[in-house]
Design an enzyme around this catalytic site. Sequence first.
Site, PDB file in Angstrom:
ATOM      1  CG  HIS A  27      -2.170   1.016   1.142  1.00  0.00           C
ATOM      2  ND1 HIS A  27      -3.569   0.591   0.748  1.00  0.00           N
ATOM      3  CD2 HIS A  27      -1.651   2.183   1.512  1.00  0.00           C
ATOM      4  CE1 HIS A  27      -3.511   1.640   0.651  1.00  0.00           C
ATOM      5  NE2 HIS A  27      -3.320   3.204   1.233  1.00  0.00           N
ATOM      6  N   GLY A  59      -3.035  -2.950  -1.541  1.00  0.00           N
ATOM      7  CA  GLY A  59      -4.353  -4.249  -1.436  1.00  0.00           C
ATOM      8  C   GLY A  59      -5.555  -2.713  -1.634  1.00  0.00           C
ATOM      9  CE1 TYR A 167      -4.607  -6.238   6.864  1.00  0.00           C
ATOM     10  CE2 TYR A 167      -3.456  -7.716   5.592  1.00  0.00           C
ATOM     11  CZ  TYR A 167      -4.231  -7.095   6.055  1.00  0.00           C
ATOM     12  OH  TYR A 167      -3.032  -4.990   6.007  1.00  0.00           O
ATOM     13  CD  GLN A 412      27.260  10.577  11.624  1.00  0.00           C
ATOM     14  OE1 GLN A 412      26.241  10.311  13.314  1.00  0.00           O
ATOM     15  NE2 GLN A 412      28.593  10.952  11.960  1.00  0.00           N
ATOM     16  CB  ALA A 660      20.036   8.090   6.025  1.00  0.00           C
TER      17      ALA A 660
END
Length: 674
Positions: A27, A59, A167, A412, A660
């Site tokens: 989704h 979906g 679901y 980093q 990031a």
Amino acid sequence: MKYPKLLEPLDLGFTTIKNRAIMGSMHTGLEELEGGFERMAAYFAERAANDIGMIITGGIAPNEESSGQGARMSNDEEAAKHRMVTEAVHGAAPDVKICMQILHPGPLAYTPAAVAPSPVKSRIAPFVPNELDAAGVQKQIDDHVQCAVMAKKAGYDGVEIIGSAGYLISTFLVQKTNLREDEYGGSYENRMRFALEIVEQTRAAVGDDFILIFRIAAMDMLEDGMSWEEIITLGKALEKAGVTIISTHFTWHESAVPTIATMVPRAAFTSVTGRLRKEVSVPVITSNRINMPDVAEEVLARGDADLVSMARPMLADGAFMRKAIEGREDEINTCIACNQACLDHTFSGKLTSCLVNPRACHETKLNYLPTDAAKNIAVVGAGMAGLAYATVAAERGHQVTLFEAASEIGGQFNLAKKIPGKEEFFETLRYYGRMIEVLGITLKLDTRVDAEMLAAESFDQIIVATGISPRTPDIEGIDHPKVASYIDVITGRKSVGQKVAIIGAGGIGFDVAELISHSGPSGALDRDVFAAEWGVDFENHPRGGVTGVEPKVAKSDREITLLQRKDSRVGKGLGKTTGWTHRLTLSRRGVQMMNGVEYVKIDDDGLHILAGDQPMLMEVDTIIICAGQNPLRTVYDDLEAKGLPVDLIGGAFEAMELDAKAAINQASHMAAAV
Ligand code: NAP
Ligand code: SF4
């Protein structure tokens, strides 16, 4: 051919899938956005043009009780919008299939009208679902069938019906969510009836020449979830009922085992699909943490599956398959399974994108078009912001020189990749390293530049991405030898004692706690370690794969306390979909977490704090500072003072909340416009 299995077509009898790679359902939020279908068409068409075998959409709900505010296909008007998507995909590549996923969330729907076989509330759902009566059950079946018929009319090549994840359909299958006493509850035969009637009636309605995929939870990660025998029985029954393909899913959303986070080993679950594949004769799809072509090839070569589903990797790089076909896999921008811009966005109601590829779901908005006025650009700093800027600008045809004071690129990210469970972060550095070569960027490592040096070289544009320096909090005794910065600890420059206080419990405080509480191999690299740590039994497959299996997490030898001043729960600001895994892991290792503290002083005795109003001495050997960062802007300020054309990006621009995702996103947008 480097990936013979991955690139082999799959003959389904009535049609052929041109290779074994599927863009899995995800989704994105475009489904509900105004103008979102146009954007979705561009998003999928780009992947189709780059040789994915089959796409499965996010979906789509079949009716009102399943959709809440979400997208649905329950009438011709709703279906008509999808034409734009199917035509774009088939226009881009007539041989690429696109199937629509029919998703009825049942008890997980964000609506008080949510329905389920029984009124059993999921731990992660906002509402107690309404129990379906006999007519209600029949209506849900009819609505699934109608939805599939409309999907066919809208130009889809097939549908995927999701019967997993907690679901609606899966709640009929599992005993603890199905307390019914009619023909849809009780025995397993009865509990399967709902799923099978949907499949049988859908097949009858759509005809034989339409792909019908059913997604099952091959390991639902639930205490008292489905047994292996039940899964096989379901697979065989689905086959009889008329499915073309069975797709395997691993988890219910409410389960307490991570299945897609970066600490999950690559392809950890595919052997489960492999066992099911031996029991059925229709093709099976496997998924989860398959993020590079060689991983997919191995899975297929082992016989674990007929098709490999990759959802997030297709966000990270829309040209994944084209690059695999052309043997340019080292140019693939790999999904690092961070979830930071995809699932964390989805579950916070934000539009999905990708940390490493901010173009994902923004294909009509962010494009790296060739420039007609090539500039000579200097980028100072090869952290994520500098790398993203340099590569996008160079891709567009600018001449780029990238200066880096350290002896390697990555900034980093070089710290992040050292944290057990974050090994995937190496991939982003590999990607950028390769793109620097491919795009002809001049990289100058071990080169600390200042404004004078840059001014002498007459660049048309200078981009300062000099990053951050760790913040040193104003605490009495902060210079005490017991004190170490997170950089000292992660790089191993300073040793860490047995009793440790960590000041600051943001992403880096958690990373440091993970590092210093960890022993043995990383679970991300070793499936057995992962299985033991999270209490999963892949071999004997008890109910749900987890029933009765106790996680075996070694307590840390160190006494570690993570501290923060805020009163909020420690770790609240971590990623929505991954924060719980970090909190749970650390607490299983015995790491203590304290909020609402005030730092008083540091001396030979340790760290003095106020906990509430109570003075408290923490007798620790090491105090690690993870208290955020300050921007490093000297070069920028000096260049600006000289009146040179300069822009600031990344942590040097905004250290607060910098990560990031923000750095790559900002840099990519700016480089797209230069
Ligand atoms: P951060 O998330 O902003 O956390 C800084 C911590 O330091 C907070 O817990 C804060 O808590 C504390 N703090 C701030 N000022 C302080 C002061 N003056 N004295 C004492 N404590 C202070 O920053 P970070 O942990 O350095 O992370 C930097 C960025 O990298 C973040 O944006 C983060 O999202 C990203 N990152 C993400 C992950 C990840 O897994 N998603 C991992 C690593 C880093 P109090 O103010 O309540 O004390
Ligand atoms: Fe993968 Fe992270 Fe991008 Fe999501 S945001 S697709 S997990 S790299």
